[in-house]
Design an enzyme around this catalytic site. Structure first.
Site, PDB file in Angstrom:
ATOM      1  N   PHE A 179       0.802  -1.215   0.000  1.00 23.93           N
ATOM      2  CA  PHE A 179       0.000   0.000   0.000  1.00 23.93           C
ATOM      3  C   PHE A 179       0.839   1.273   0.000  1.00 23.93           C
ATOM      4  CE2 PHE A 179       0.896  -0.476   4.531  1.00 23.93           C
ATOM      5  CZ  PHE A 179       1.180   0.835   4.912  1.00 23.93           C
ATOM      6  N   LYS A 203      -1.281  -7.473  -9.176  1.00 13.58           N
ATOM      7  CA  LYS A 203      -2.252  -7.361  -8.084  1.00 13.58           C
ATOM      8  C   LYS A 203      -1.886  -6.160  -7.220  1.00 13.58           C
ATOM      9  CE  LYS A 203      -2.731  -8.589  -3.922  1.00 13.58           C
ATOM     10  NZ  LYS A 203      -3.587  -7.467  -3.419  1.00 13.58           N
ATOM     11  N   GLU A 206      -5.047  -3.853  -2.035  1.00 12.27           N
ATOM     12  CA  GLU A 206      -6.495  -3.646  -1.918  1.00 12.27           C
ATOM     13  C   GLU A 206      -6.815  -2.335  -1.203  1.00 12.27           C
ATOM     14  OE1 GLU A 206      -5.142  -6.031   1.644  1.00 12.27           O
ATOM     15  OE2 GLU A 206      -4.742  -5.983  -0.515  1.00 12.27           O
ATOM     16  N   LYS A 207      -5.813  -1.720  -0.579  1.00 14.09           N
ATOM     17  CA  LYS A 207      -6.044  -0.467   0.148  1.00 14.09           C
ATOM     18  C   LYS A 207      -5.981   0.760  -0.751  1.00 14.09           C
ATOM     19  CE  LYS A 207      -4.389  -2.078   4.679  1.00 14.09           C
ATOM     20  NZ  LYS A 207      -4.194  -3.484   4.330  1.00 14.09           N
ATOM     21  N   SER A 256       5.366  -7.054   3.706  1.00 19.17           N
ATOM     22  CA  SER A 256       5.817  -7.479   5.027  1.00 19.17           C
ATOM     23  C   SER A 256       6.575  -8.800   4.960  1.00 19.17           C
ATOM     24  CB  SER A 256       4.615  -7.642   5.962  1.00 19.17           C
ATOM     25  OG  SER A 256       3.840  -8.769   5.585  1.00 19.17           O
ATOM     26  N   CYS A 311       9.729   1.511   3.344  1.00 19.04           N
ATOM     27  CA  CYS A 311      10.637   0.420   3.703  1.00 19.04           C
ATOM     28  C   CYS A 311      12.064   0.919   3.863  1.00 19.04           C
ATOM     29  CB  CYS A 311      10.575  -0.703   2.673  1.00 19.04           C
ATOM     30  SG  CYS A 311      11.155  -0.235   1.035  1.00 19.04           S
ATOM     31  N   GLU A 424       9.518  -3.588  13.100  1.00 18.74           N
ATOM     32  CA  GLU A 424       9.405  -2.459  12.180  1.00 18.74           C
ATOM     33  C   GLU A 424       8.108  -1.723  12.506  1.00 18.74           C
ATOM     34  OE1 GLU A 424       9.737  -1.495   7.406  1.00 18.74           O
ATOM     35  OE2 GLU A 424       8.851  -3.396   8.030  1.00 18.74           O
TER      36      GLU A 424
END
Length: 540
Positions: A179, A203, A206-207, A256, A311, A424
């Site tokens: 996201f 893909k 979805e957020k 993640s 990240c 994290e």
């Protein structure tokens, strides 16, 4: 406004309509449904379940993203598979021209893309422009694919025998996106893949799927043929389908560690190539000789930019003191406290607001669940004995009281055994540590399981060289807080931050999306006698 089309409708009918729909003011009572892209057409999914895409600053529903059905997923993969033979045989110069046009269209639509990103993800408009631009640089890199995809040639390796190698596309590839960079990460993936001659199934998160759909529209407008790029939506089931599908040859993932290692293991078990960029705990080591103002500004920007949801965020500061004598230790402690105080003072001046506000320095975090996790990790630091120098948990933004806002937060006196250090946090939180020597600081960094990036702030060339040689991280910054390389290099995180053999973009990215074929040839005018001995390079 519902976005409905069928597989039989042309892609030109929906493209501008969908751009307007995603950027509308939501005057309709029914939020738009985000379509899949299958074989060149945007298709309203027949899925019975959808996920609301939420504006994190207002909690308004921006759109609804479908949990793509298995039949729709198979149709997307089938479209990519059918498009592959023709696309792989398309001249490389033609594929490059598509990317040249694509980068032009991205530039023209930068403001629309940025508004979509800010609306769905929450980052400031300025940061959203940076998100797009860093992805755009990869598209520009792909425009030179003819040179990047060259093979090798050695004539006369034996008597009249020549050998050469070719870089060929793999086939259908797939990308699974996070996201936090709705434009940059998709642009890390499919431009390199398709310019190498592959076809792609993407893909998005979805957020915040809007930017991916808009980029796909622009790619098709640039000339990308039907089926070369496809988009499917969903969560775990769609991810597992990508890992399991026999027609998908390679998978790119950013996200993640939990998801990344699952994808790596599951897809590798099916014989796929995997590149998986995962979590991080990036450190900034500050030596006593560092330039104070430049260093503090760098720490603020790298720690709190994008609300810490990067990240490569510099989330951990290690202030190096001096243990040679009591007097020197006392002076070092005073210097560290002074720098922490100045850090707090400057962090307080940062403006937290909705990303569309022109003076916002950082926007909300992505979701209420993310905010709750960040707040829990902050409290765990306090409970473990860290000192809370600046607490942003209870911030209220006038006019956006429902937003997922966390202000800049600074924890001091953090030690490696604390949960707030080991995890994290992925929020606007700086954890400050102390090391009595440079060697101790290096040891702290190297004992951390992650290896995405690390930075040092110093005026000493010798210290900088020691740091770059000894630190076990893939990307090193010397007075540079976020050392993300430009696309002609590669994003080279390592240790627990990366799983796979070939990194994103650069030469490694081209290698990931291609396979080598070696040809050995000999031409003779007249057949000679047959020899059944093993061929060698020596004259028999």
């Amino acid at each position: 406004m519902l976005l409905r089309t069928s597989l039989h409708q042309g892609n030109n009918n929906l493209r501008p309509r969908f751009l307007r729909c995603l950027l509308s003011t939501m005057s309709s009572t029914q939020p738009p449904r985000v379509p899949n892209l299958i074989g060149g057409s945007f298709v309203d999914s027949q899925a019975s379940s959808h996920i609301d895409v939420i504006n994190p600053a207002t909690q308004e529903v921006v759109s609804q993203v479908p949990l793509t059905t298995n039949e729709e997923f198979k149709a997307a993969v089938s479209a990519a598979k059918q498009a592959f033979p023709s696309w792989r045989n398309t001249p490389i110069t033609t594929r490059q021209r598509v990317m040249l046009k694509f980068q032009e269209l991205i530039r023209k639509n930068m403001d629309k893309l940025a508004l979509s990103i800010t609306t769905e993800q929450g980052k400031t408009l300025k940061d959203a422009h940076g998100d797009i631009f860093r992805g755009l640089e990869v598209v520009e890199h792909a425009c030179g694919m003819a040179t990047l995809q060259m093979g090798e040639y050695v004539p006369n390796v034996s008597n009249g025998v020549d050998t050469y190698s070719l870089r060929e596309p793999l086939g259908v590839c797939a990308g699974i996106c996070p996201f936090n960079f709705p434009a940059m990460i998709p642009l890390w993936m499919f431009p390199i893949a398709v310019t190498c001659g592959n076809t792609f199934v993407l893909k998005p998160s979805e957020k915040d799927p809007g930017a991916s759909v808009m980029l796909a529209e622009l790619a098709m407008e640039a000339g990308l043929p039907n089926g070369v790029l496809n988009i499917v939506h969903g969560t775990n089931d769609t991810v597992n389908a990508i890992c399991d599908d026999d027609d998908i040859r390679a998978v790119s993932f950013v996200g993640s560690n939990t998801a990344g290692m699952h994808i790596y293991a599951r897809a590798a078990a099916k014989g796929k190539r995997i590149q998986s960029n995962m979590g991080a705990k990036n450190h900034g080591v500050v030596l006593p000789d560092a330039h104070v103002d430049a260093t503090l500004n760098a720490l603020l920007a790298a720690g709190f930019g994008a609300a810490g949801q990067r990240c490569m965020a510099l989330s951990t500061v290690v202030f190096v003191g001096n243990s040679k004598s009591c007097t020197e230790r006392l002076a070092s402690t005073c210097l560290i406290r002074t720098r922490e105080d100045k850090l707090v003072e400057r962090a307080k001046a940062l403006k937290v607001s909705c990303g569309t506000e022109p003076d916002a320095d950082l926007g909300p975090v992505i979701s209420k669940q993310a905010k709750e996790r960040i707040c829990r990790l902050i409290q765990s630091g306090v409970d473990d004995g860290a000192k809370l120098l600046l607490d942003g948990r209870n911030i209220v933004v006038p006019g956006y009281e429902k937003g997922n806002f966390i202000g800049p937060t600074i924890l001091s006196g953090v030690t490696p055994d604390m949960e707030c250090y080991k995890e994290e946090i992925f929020g606007p939180v700086l954890v400050c540590m102390e090391a009595s020597s440079f060697d101790e600081a290096i040891d702290i960094l190297n004992r951390n399981k992650y290896g995405n990036g690390a930075a040092i702030f110093t005026s000493s060339g010798a210290a900088a060289r020691k740091f770059q040689m000894e630190i076990e991280a893939g990307q090193i910054g010397i007075n540079v807080p976020i050392p993300v390389p430009l696309p002609f290099f590669s994003f080279t995180g390592n240790k627990a931050s990366f799983a796979g053999d070939l990194n994103f973009y650069g030469k490694a990215g081209v290698d990931f999306f291609t396979q080598i074929k070696t040809v050995t040839q000999q031409w003779k005018d007249i057949p000679t006698s047959v020899s059944l001995a093993m061929p060698t390079s020596q004259k028999q």
